[in-house]
Motif scaffolding. Sequence first.
Motif, PDB file in Angstrom:
ATOM      1  N   ASN A 118       0.829  -1.212   0.000  1.00 38.80           N
ATOM      2  CA  ASN A 118       0.000   0.000   0.000  1.00 38.80           C
ATOM      3  C   ASN A 118       0.860   1.258   0.000  1.00 38.80           C
ATOM      4  O   ASN A 118       1.838   1.343   0.745  1.00 38.80           O
ATOM      5  CB  ASN A 118      -0.876   0.049   1.256  1.00 38.80           C
ATOM      6  CG  ASN A 118      -1.819  -1.115   1.364  1.00 38.80           C
ATOM      7  OD1 ASN A 118      -2.863  -1.141   0.724  1.00 38.80           O
ATOM      8  ND2 ASN A 118      -1.474  -2.105   2.195  1.00 38.80           N
ATOM      9  N   LYS A 156       2.154   7.495   3.349  1.00 42.12           N
ATOM     10  CA  LYS A 156       2.343   6.299   4.162  1.00 42.12           C
ATOM     11  C   LYS A 156       2.571   5.096   3.265  1.00 42.12           C
ATOM     12  O   LYS A 156       1.920   4.950   2.227  1.00 42.12           O
ATOM     13  CB  LYS A 156       1.113   6.057   5.050  1.00 42.12           C
ATOM     14  CG  LYS A 156       1.291   4.932   6.062  1.00 42.12           C
ATOM     15  CD  LYS A 156       0.180   4.939   7.104  1.00 42.12           C
ATOM     16  CE  LYS A 156       0.461   3.927   8.201  1.00 42.12           C
ATOM     17  NZ  LYS A 156      -0.487   4.039   9.325  1.00 42.12           N
ATOM     18  N   SER A 161       2.965   0.779   3.422  1.00 45.03           N
ATOM     19  CA  SER A 161       2.793  -0.398   4.266  1.00 45.03           C
ATOM     20  C   SER A 161       2.737  -1.656   3.419  1.00 45.03           C
ATOM     21  O   SER A 161       2.443  -1.610   2.216  1.00 45.03           O
ATOM     22  CB  SER A 161       1.514  -0.296   5.109  1.00 45.03           C
ATOM     23  OG  SER A 161       0.356  -0.410   4.304  1.00 45.03           O
ATOM     24  N   ASP A 209       0.878  -5.396   3.908  1.00 44.22           N
ATOM     25  CA  ASP A 209      -0.031  -6.206   4.719  1.00 44.22           C
ATOM     26  C   ASP A 209       0.124  -7.668   4.340  1.00 44.22           C
ATOM     27  O   ASP A 209       0.148  -8.015   3.161  1.00 44.22           O
ATOM     28  CB  ASP A 209      -1.493  -5.802   4.484  1.00 44.22           C
ATOM     29  CG  ASP A 209      -1.761  -4.355   4.833  1.00 44.22           C
ATOM     30  OD1 ASP A 209      -1.029  -3.806   5.673  1.00 44.22           O
ATOM     31  OD2 ASP A 209      -2.701  -3.766   4.263  1.00 44.22           O
ATOM     32  N   THR A 262       0.748  -6.093   9.596  1.00 42.83           N
ATOM     33  CA  THR A 262       1.022  -4.899   8.798  1.00 42.83           C
ATOM     34  C   THR A 262       2.351  -4.296   9.215  1.00 42.83           C
ATOM     35  O   THR A 262       2.594  -4.082  10.412  1.00 42.83           O
ATOM     36  CB  THR A 262      -0.087  -3.839   8.971  1.00 42.83           C
ATOM     37  OG1 THR A 262      -1.331  -4.366   8.516  1.00 42.83           O
ATOM     38  CG2 THR A 262       0.228  -2.592   8.168  1.00 42.83           C
ATOM     39  N   SER A 291       4.354  -0.849   8.548  1.00 41.05           N
ATOM     40  CA  SER A 291       4.027   0.465   7.992  1.00 41.05           C
ATOM     41  C   SER A 291       4.995   1.536   8.464  1.00 41.05           C
ATOM     42  O   SER A 291       5.622   1.427   9.528  1.00 41.05           O
ATOM     43  CB  SER A 291       2.600   0.871   8.376  1.00 41.05           C
ATOM     44  OG  SER A 291       2.464   0.966   9.784  1.00 41.05           O
TER      45      SER A 291
END
Length: 250
Positions: free
Chosen positions: A24, A34, A36, A38, A114, A116
Amino acid sequence: MKLYKLLSFSFLLATLTSCTFTENITINDNGTGKFSVDLDGSSMMAMAGDQLGQQMGADAKKDMDSTFTFKQLFEEKKDSIAKLSPEMQKELKKIENFVVHTKMSSEKKEFLMTLSTDFKKVNEMQDILQTISTLQKLEGGTGMNPLGSNFGDNKSKLNYTYDGKKFTRKAIIDKQKITEKANDSAADMSKMIFASSNYVVKYHFPKKIKKVSNPNALFSEDRKTITIQYPFTDYMENPDKLNFDVEFEK
């Protein structure tokens, strides 16, 4: 639960089962954002019940909602890190602010993890996944990459660029690593392990998207988010297949 036990647990799940990995990126109007990754191992968690029980003991029966940072992990491993080369220490510095959040419920057959971090510019994320794979180089580091030992080590260097008009995701193949992988018996094992896993990229932008070079991209209703799904074997063996450009409306 201790960090090492948690990491070894997630590593075991990632290597025993088919999972979905989602990369992401959210970019704000000012270019900050941001990043991340997952890991969703929920669908296959029940199938690995016996192995997980042996690995985790009583902890496998408990619901878990845990958060820690790599900075905490590095503090526990500071003596080992001090023995690494200055270059390797600099690499690990890049990921010390990553937050690792894990949710597990044996009753709900749920396992979600996750990793991040925030960024000031998207190009700060260059080679960030490859850097995560360097956790294996720490003393006693086997199983310390929560996304699996080979995650991030896919014989390429990943670059992101964004200037408000265009976004590019580009993996550049490292020919030397291709040769090394060809002679690595673990590569065949990884191929078998991840044969039924998926790798998804999901990016959200501050502007409406005009076009994407990948014809399989799915758009959100507001045309600011794209989602593209690949077989995980493409991520590992042909990372340049995940290259694409995004152009935005003026």
